[in-house]
Scaffold this active site. Sequence first.
Site, PDB file in Angstrom:
ATOM      1  N   ASP A 308       0.865  -1.169   0.000  1.00 24.38           N
ATOM      2  CA  ASP A 308       0.000   0.000   0.000  1.00 24.38           C
ATOM      3  C   ASP A 308       0.915   1.236   0.000  1.00 24.38           C
ATOM      4  OD1 ASP A 308      -2.151   1.714   0.073  1.00 24.38           O
ATOM      5  OD2 ASP A 308      -3.215   0.644   1.640  1.00 24.38           O
ATOM      6  N   TRP A 309       0.317   2.395  -0.034  1.00 22.24           N
ATOM      7  CA  TRP A 309       0.960   3.699  -0.227  1.00 22.24           C
ATOM      8  C   TRP A 309       2.073   3.949   0.808  1.00 22.24           C
ATOM      9  CZ3 TRP A 309      -0.421   7.215  -4.040  1.00 22.24           C
ATOM     10  CH2 TRP A 309      -0.003   8.539  -3.874  1.00 22.24           C
TER      11      TRP A 309
END
Length: 748
Positions: A308-309
């Site tokens: 994820d980010w």
Amino acid sequence: MKQLQNNVVRKIKNSIGIFFITTTLHAQSNVDIDALLSKMTIEEKVGQMTQLNLDVVCEGGIYNLVEPHHIEPAKLHKALVDYHVGSILNCGGHAYGLDQWHTIINTIQQVATTETRLKIPVIYGIDAIHGANYTLGSTLFPQPLAQAASWNTDMVKRGGEITAYEVRATGIPWNFSPVLDLGRDPRWSRLFETYGEDVLLATEMGLATIEGYQGNNLADAYHVAACMKHFLGYSMPRTGKDRTPVYIDEIQLREYFLPTFQAAINAGAATVMINSGELNGIPVHADKKILTDLLRSELGFKGVAVTDWEDIMKLNNIHMVAPTLKDAVYMAIDAGIDMCMVPNDYDFTILLTELVKEGKISEARLDVSVKRILELKKQLGLFEQPFTPANTDYKKFGSTEFARAAQNMAEESITLLKNNNQVLPIQQSAKILVTGPAANSMTYLNGAWTRTWQGTDTIWNDQSKYTIREAFNPATTTFIASDNMSDTDVREKMFAAAKASDVIIICLGEKPSTEKVGDIDALTMPDNQQQLVGLLKSTGKPVVLVLVENRPLIVNDIEPLCDAIVLVYEPGDYGGLALANIIYGKVNPSGKLPFTYPRHEASLLWYDHKHTETLDQTFGRKAFNPQWEFGYGLSYTTFQYSNLKISNDTLSTGNLQISVDVTNTGTTTGKEVVQFYIADRYASITPSVKRLRGFEKVEIKPGATHIVTFTISAKDLAFVGRDEKWISEAGWFDIMLGSEKSSFYLSK
Ligand code: BGC
């Protein structure tokens, strides 16, 4: 052999110049991935594992691009040619029109396929959470939680197909959806992105969506790769706040949080995104047991695992398990990550290259991930068709056919929670006052992930769509904004308008938000919104409360003041029209709650709780005392259940067939969600009071009877036992189907 169908030569204009592109709408790639891999340098391999935010290659600063956003050739060259970057994601903060997407994607692919040494196309990924929400003019569906409230898997699959079609129309082949985390805590800001609290419902909805996204052939021009997220155990932070620690024991993890992912993997979901948080003290991005032993060895997942980010960076600067960024990169790669959503710099790329050159990570380890990434690109047909087909290939983009599907879904998901004295439906001629913060707002209807990440920037709203108040008969509708209720004039005007109306429709709710932005300190409906209900109720006119919500806000105090209550969730661009159709009785409501609607903030429980949570024997206090139960929802007609039949009163190795007659005893055609629950009477792990084991939505005409049949085997009665393995135990099981009850014995 390379098969080319529908070959088109097309001229594409972009910021780099004019060039000719050969598009192939249905191509099968003959690229030899092993041969390609064998030619790659360490840097090229690491580049394939790097995913950058679009901002990095655009003119302007990160999060501060020059409008209108466009690619800066030198930055793109640096990313693709110097750093061999293989993937890009996101939009630069807001949605683009189809033409702008085409220019962006084609510019990127032009450089990737002509200027890089190996000419490997880039894979572009986007969050299309309720339709192609980052493309202007696309069809916006209800948010996933609302979709689950339809309990209609065919409709949800169709929504997935349309989303895939409209995402592919931009040239993007990869969708970071669906969220397969179980939505079991209403405090969590992303509840609306889930399919609710139940394992079976969420699994079926997830499967329908993935089927819609992926179709039978990822390479065709109308499907995209799905990305199940967020693996694993993301959705139940102890504090209720996003990305704070989650503690779920192995038994619960396996029984409740794993099955949605397991089913999606079995169905061929192409990619997975990793849980940004920590689970039982270990950040999941650094947890080899979860990312390799469980995901790969046990569940057999063969696709691409993307972070994820910024989540590798966070191992170092937020989770504090990696003293340096380089340690963080090592940990995540060692744990099993394939691609890093870096996404704003080249640190990952540089550090991973160093780690391989220093011998700390083997090149063979890179090969495993790079092969998965290249295989995905091949499956998506990107080697043959890296460019975006022209708009003319996507005639249905934003069409009325797609809009109808989105409205159908909104109509099937809207849930009627209260309807005293049949105050609903109302006549078209009835005089109504419509008010409340959600009454005249497309923003409330659509929620986050709408043209922008948080969905709150109103300039991107589609002005041609109808807010709630605009959807009602203009001749009989008065709208008064409730923003300035402290102003005596406004209060008096509101009161007078209410007095002059036949029905008052008050639209309350929560301004959209997601992720950490959506963290809340209280689950109660804000005071000013509650006061509005009190004021208008004092007119003595019937009050219809419409709830437009990310998550169930506590309405215990105002519920008695309302004659009818309708929960629309975040129903999307067509939610206003769908609601009006229900309130005017053109559509009979059939949505059912996909979660337990809590009554009190300190009692957040789900329907499949334990017996000790139902009633305290000594003090008589109920822990489970929801406002409305999971699966609840009223109709304008009535259904009667009868004639429950079981094929046998004992189940051993085969199946049992259970059927029930459902009769529409009212005067209107209606859709009923037949919910099949089973309770295990005694078990070695405390059993839930009941579990959903099947459901079917059926449309029944007045006076007609529909026979609904479910089939179960011992497998459907299994649970995760003390040794953390699935078992089924002999004993009595109780069946509940509407008002009908029966039981059977499971023998071993
Ligand atoms: C979210 C993901 C999303 C990603 C890319 C993250 O902040 O947690 O669900 O896919 O951003 O936008």
